[in-house]
Scaffold this motif. Sequence first.
Motif, PDB file in Angstrom:
ATOM      1  N   PRO A 158       2.377 -14.133   2.153  1.00 18.34           N
ATOM      2  CA  PRO A 158       1.149 -13.358   2.279  1.00 18.34           C
ATOM      3  C   PRO A 158       0.933 -12.492   1.040  1.00 18.34           C
ATOM      4  N   ARG A 162      -4.810  -6.345   0.100  1.00 22.09           N
ATOM      5  CA  ARG A 162      -6.063  -6.927   0.527  1.00 22.09           C
ATOM      6  C   ARG A 162      -7.220  -6.236  -0.173  1.00 22.09           C
ATOM      7  N   GLU A 219      -9.730 -18.554   8.991  1.00 18.19           N
ATOM      8  CA  GLU A 219      -8.767 -17.539   9.447  1.00 18.19           C
ATOM      9  C   GLU A 219      -7.386 -17.793   8.854  1.00 18.19           C
ATOM     10  N   ARG A 220      -7.014 -19.059   8.754  1.00 17.79           N
ATOM     11  CA  ARG A 220      -5.720 -19.402   8.180  1.00 17.79           C
ATOM     12  C   ARG A 220      -5.631 -18.935   6.729  1.00 17.79           C
ATOM     13  N   SER A 223      -5.445 -15.131   6.212  1.00 19.04           N
ATOM     14  CA  SER A 223      -4.134 -14.516   6.442  1.00 19.04           C
ATOM     15  C   SER A 223      -3.177 -14.725   5.279  1.00 19.04           C
TER      16      SER A 223
END
Length: 306
Positions: A158, A162, A219-220, A223
């Motif tokens: 990840p 953000r 959405e995948r 993330s």
Amino acid sequence: MPSFSDRRPSVLVVDDSALMRRVLSDVLGGAEGIAGAGEFRVVATARDGFDAVRKVHQFDPDVVTMDLEMPELDGLGAIGYIMSETPRPVVVVSAHAGPGTGAAIRALELGAMEIVAKPDEANRAALLRMGPDLRAAVRRALAADVSHVSVMARPPAPPPRRVPEAGLRARARLAVAVAASTGGPRALAEVIPRLPTGRGAALLVVQHMPPKFTRSLAERHDSLSALRVVEAADGAPVVADTAYVAPGDYHMRVLRTPDGPAISPRCSVRRVSASSSPGWDATARKACAPSARPAAAGSPRIGARR
């Protein structure tokens, strides 16, 4: 039994439902009264992932149709084994709602080529109606080159940070349009998480995929990426550091407005006809088409490559 001279592409059908195995075999391999069937040769069926891996080695099919939710070894595990041991095209046949949707996206990252959505109704008539979509997906999968596909055993780490929420981000100054079909989700999984922020750019993505799967795709990637990744919606402003994924079976169009670039509230997402699919030409035309209005300050410069 087919003769040894039968040159039709061979298929292994994998599903834990006996009804699904029978219907998929009929719509692919041919059964009396089913229009368009018989294009392929079903060499075997399998009831779970372990059975699938064994029969891939035993029958060496040209393509595999794969359910995901199965006992013993599920479809994701089976795809991992197949793509690492004896790579070949895999078409996922999955429910298009609930947890199975996210699993289908992961299957594409592992090397599956196509997704076909199972109907909501679990009866033979409803399943037979998916025949044209299934046969088309198998054709596209067979045309793909899987010889250089390596297994993406785990997703990228990840991102460490953000971008700000949408209300705090400026309209995009430039954008990149991407169109993809067979193998596209895997390529997007390699590219989108590596894209940097802070360039004043947006990403416009049209991926050939059944309806309701594209939200899970967005959405995948959201993330896993520093970019914000969303499914495109009519009227949404095109803001920097954001990727927009067109809904399944739709193209996407961006218009210049006095406030900056926005996804058109009337024609941004145009349903694909039965004779076409989301692709490069349509994406380039729709993303780059000038509106009838004069360009507003801050409107994006659309740059796109195949």
